[in-house]
Design a protein around this motif. Sequence first.
Motif, PDB file in Angstrom:
ATOM      1  N   SER A   1       0.807  -1.222   0.000  1.00 17.95           N
ATOM      2  CA  SER A   1       0.000   0.000   0.000  1.00 17.95           C
ATOM      3  C   SER A   1       0.845   1.279   0.000  1.00 17.95           C
ATOM      4  O   SER A   1       0.339   2.348  -0.324  1.00 17.95           O
TER       5      SER A   1
ATOM      6  N   VAL B   1      -3.759  -0.389  -4.090  1.00 16.39           N
ATOM      7  CA  VAL B   1      -4.383  -1.693  -3.893  1.00 16.39           C
ATOM      8  C   VAL B   1      -5.814  -1.471  -3.405  1.00 16.39           C
ATOM      9  O   VAL B   1      -6.245  -0.334  -3.222  1.00 16.39           O
TER      10      VAL B   1
ATOM     11  N   GLY C   1       0.391  -3.099  -7.949  1.00 20.01           N
ATOM     12  CA  GLY C   1      -0.882  -2.421  -7.774  1.00 20.01           C
ATOM     13  C   GLY C   1      -1.231  -1.468  -8.900  1.00 20.01           C
ATOM     14  O   GLY C   1      -0.565  -1.416  -9.940  1.00 20.01           O
TER      15      GLY C   1
ATOM     16  N   ALA D   1      -3.749  -6.258  -0.663  1.00 18.94           N
ATOM     17  CA  ALA D   1      -2.346  -5.870  -0.488  1.00 18.94           C
ATOM     18  C   ALA D   1      -1.419  -7.081  -0.480  1.00 18.94           C
ATOM     19  O   ALA D   1      -0.332  -7.028  -1.051  1.00 18.94           O
TER      20      ALA D   1
END
Length: 128
Positions: A6, A11, A37, A83
């Motif tokens: 993150s 994410v 991500g 995540a």
Amino acid sequence: GGSVASLVGWVRDNALGTVHPGRGRAPNANEIYDLTGNVWEWTWDRYQFYDAEAAVDPYFFEAVDPPNTDERTLRGASGRSLANEAHVSVRSSLPQEDPGFDDDGSPADLNPENPFNWIGFRLVRTVP
């Protein structure tokens, strides 16, 4: 990407269901942005199953199963991923042409449930 997805990528927990502009999160330790991500990275590599041996270049790797010639590899997860699923070694694939995606400008083309809306690519150039 980094040890905390993150922080280096968008994410599910922080993307708020939308794709974000590049460089919106921190770079990884090598000062490279967006490896995990936000959007899956659609690569040139054909999707294939790897055997247990290490591969230096999976594109030229002699796979146990022959590559599926209709699918390219997706890497790094997307803003729809958890995540713990967003890391550079995660792989997936989609057919090059999907009958459910027409790109005709209809509202469905912008639907966040459409997997094609969560794919991007990275331009790479050899240093001269």
